[in-house]
Write a protein that holds these residues in place. Structure first.
Motif, mmCIF file in Angstrom:
data_model
loop_
_atom_site.group_PDB
_atom_site.id
_atom_site.type_symbol
_atom_site.label_atom_id
_atom_site.label_comp_id
_atom_site.label_asym_id
_atom_site.label_seq_id
_atom_site.Cartn_x
_atom_site.Cartn_y
_atom_site.Cartn_z
ATOM 1 N N ARG A 19 0.830 -1.210 0.000
ATOM 2 C CA ARG A 19 0.000 0.000 0.000
ATOM 3 C C ARG A 19 0.860 1.254 0.000
ATOM 4 O O ARG A 19 0.373 2.346 -0.218
ATOM 5 C CB ARG A 19 -0.927 0.014 1.218
ATOM 6 N N GLN A 20 2.140 1.058 0.276
ATOM 7 C CA GLN A 20 3.037 2.209 0.317
ATOM 8 C C GLN A 20 4.397 1.814 -0.252
ATOM 9 O O GLN A 20 4.959 0.784 0.115
ATOM 10 C CB GLN A 20 3.198 2.692 1.760
ATOM 11 N N LEU A 37 19.303 -3.090 -0.273
ATOM 12 C CA LEU A 37 18.692 -2.589 -1.496
ATOM 13 C C LEU A 37 17.207 -2.326 -1.335
ATOM 14 O O LEU A 37 16.644 -1.494 -2.033
ATOM 15 C CB LEU A 37 18.923 -3.583 -2.640
ATOM 16 N N GLY A 38 16.554 -3.051 -0.418
ATOM 17 C CA GLY A 38 15.124 -2.873 -0.215
ATOM 18 C C GLY A 38 14.665 -3.520 1.068
ATOM 19 O O GLY A 38 15.368 -4.338 1.655
ATOM 20 N N LEU A 39 13.466 -3.139 1.494
ATOM 21 C CA LEU A 39 12.837 -3.700 2.688
ATOM 22 C C LEU A 39 11.350 -3.895 2.421
ATOM 23 O O LEU A 39 10.735 -3.078 1.728
ATOM 24 C CB LEU A 39 12.971 -2.746 3.882
ATOM 25 N N ALA A 40 10.781 -4.930 2.994
ATOM 26 C CA ALA A 40 9.333 -5.134 2.975
ATOM 27 C C ALA A 40 8.873 -5.177 4.424
ATOM 28 O O ALA A 40 9.493 -5.851 5.248
ATOM 29 C CB ALA A 40 8.965 -6.437 2.277
ATOM 30 N N GLU A 41 7.807 -4.446 4.720
ATOM 31 C CA GLU A 41 7.355 -4.361 6.104
ATOM 32 C C GLU A 41 5.864 -4.621 6.219
ATOM 33 O O GLU A 41 5.073 -4.052 5.473
ATOM 34 C CB GLU A 41 7.648 -2.965 6.663
ATOM 35 N N THR A 47 10.218 -0.447 0.754
ATOM 36 C CA THR A 47 11.161 0.655 0.641
ATOM 37 C C THR A 47 12.275 0.214 -0.292
ATOM 38 O O THR A 47 12.840 -0.871 -0.123
ATOM 39 C CB THR A 47 11.763 1.025 2.016
ATOM 40 N N LEU A 48 12.560 1.030 -1.286
ATOM 41 C CA LEU A 48 13.646 0.761 -2.225
ATOM 42 C C LEU A 48 14.699 1.850 -2.072
ATOM 43 O O LEU A 48 14.374 3.041 -2.067
ATOM 44 C CB LEU A 48 13.119 0.729 -3.660
ATOM 45 N N PHE A 49 15.940 1.432 -1.951
ATOM 46 C CA PHE A 49 17.051 2.362 -1.772
ATOM 47 C C PHE A 49 17.837 2.512 -3.075
ATOM 48 O O PHE A 49 17.702 1.702 -3.991
ATOM 49 C CB PHE A 49 17.995 1.855 -0.670
ATOM 50 N N ASN A 50 18.646 3.541 -3.116
ATOM 51 C CA ASN A 50 19.592 3.736 -4.196
ATOM 52 C C ASN A 50 18.932 4.060 -5.538
ATOM 53 O O ASN A 50 19.486 3.772 -6.593
ATOM 54 C CB ASN A 50 20.489 2.491 -4.315
ATOM 55 N N VAL A 51 17.753 4.636 -5.525
ATOM 56 C CA VAL A 51 17.057 4.915 -6.786
ATOM 57 C C VAL A 51 17.759 5.982 -7.609
ATOM 58 O O VAL A 51 17.602 6.012 -8.830
ATOM 59 C CB VAL A 51 15.561 5.272 -6.580
ATOM 60 N N ASP A 52 18.575 6.832 -6.989
ATOM 61 C CA ASP A 52 19.308 7.840 -7.755
ATOM 62 C C ASP A 52 20.350 7.204 -8.678
ATOM 63 O O ASP A 52 20.763 7.823 -9.657
ATOM 64 C CB ASP A 52 20.009 8.837 -6.829
#
Length: 183
Positions: A19-20, A37-41, A47-52
């Motif tokens: 949902r987010q 690189l990412g997290l699921a909660e 949450t996805l990191f390093n998108v830049d």
């Protein structure tokens, strides 16, 4: 999302979807020197990191990013519907918090599809999903067939069977058909 809706029906994403999404531009460094690189909660947030750093012209980087997305969505799926606990009994003896000291090749010789898969049962399960869904069936088979140890090949094939059965029994989705649609 579309492949899951195509094979799982319109309600699939309505009932089992994050949902987010949180997109973070920079790296998320861990004390071990690894990068998350990412997290699921809680079955609802990814949450996805390093998108830049995402460069869609770099196929390897893009594939890694999509593997992370499939990995985190795999966590969302098994947070909603747990997988068969027999999965964790296949080869638990080589799980290690020091997974980052293994290469993918070394991990495969122990029956794990990636080095990160050798960190824990739950990561092993979703790494199987992610690796299968970011490679064609032929590419996945080439990875497994490239393993020297026939015992390790058998372990990964056993895990593959459980993952395929999980998608079929829990969601009514043929995983091989899904990987054709996403690839």
């Amino acid at each position: 999302v579309e492949p899951y809706m195509q094979l799982g029906g319109e309600d699939f994403i309505k009932t089992i979807a994050p949902r987010q999404f949180t997109l973070v531009g920079g790296f998320n460094f861990n004390p071990s020197g690894t990068i998350t690189l990412g997290l699921a909660e809680a079955g609802t947030k990814i949450t996805l990191f390093n998108v830049d750093q995402l460069d869609l012209t770099d196929l390897a980087l893009t594939r890694q990013y999509f593997q992370t997305i499939q990995h985190e969505y795999g966590h969302i799926l098994n947070q909603a519907k747990p997988y068969d606990p027999a999965y964790g009994e296949i080869n638990p003896e080589n799980y290690t918090a020091q997974w980052f000291n293994r290469s993918n090749a070394a991990a495969r010789e122990l029956g794990y599809i990636t080095a990160y898969a050798s960190s824990s049962e739950s990561e092993d399960f979703v790494e199987m999903i992610a690796t299968m869904l970011t490679n064609s069936k032929a590419e996945f088979d080439a990875i497994v067939n490239g393993i020297t140890s026939t015992e390790a090949q058998g372990i990964i094939r056993q895990k593959e069977h459980i993952v395929v059965s999980y998608f079929s029994s829990e969601f009514g989705i043929d995983l091989y058909e899904l990987l054709e649609v996403v690839n």
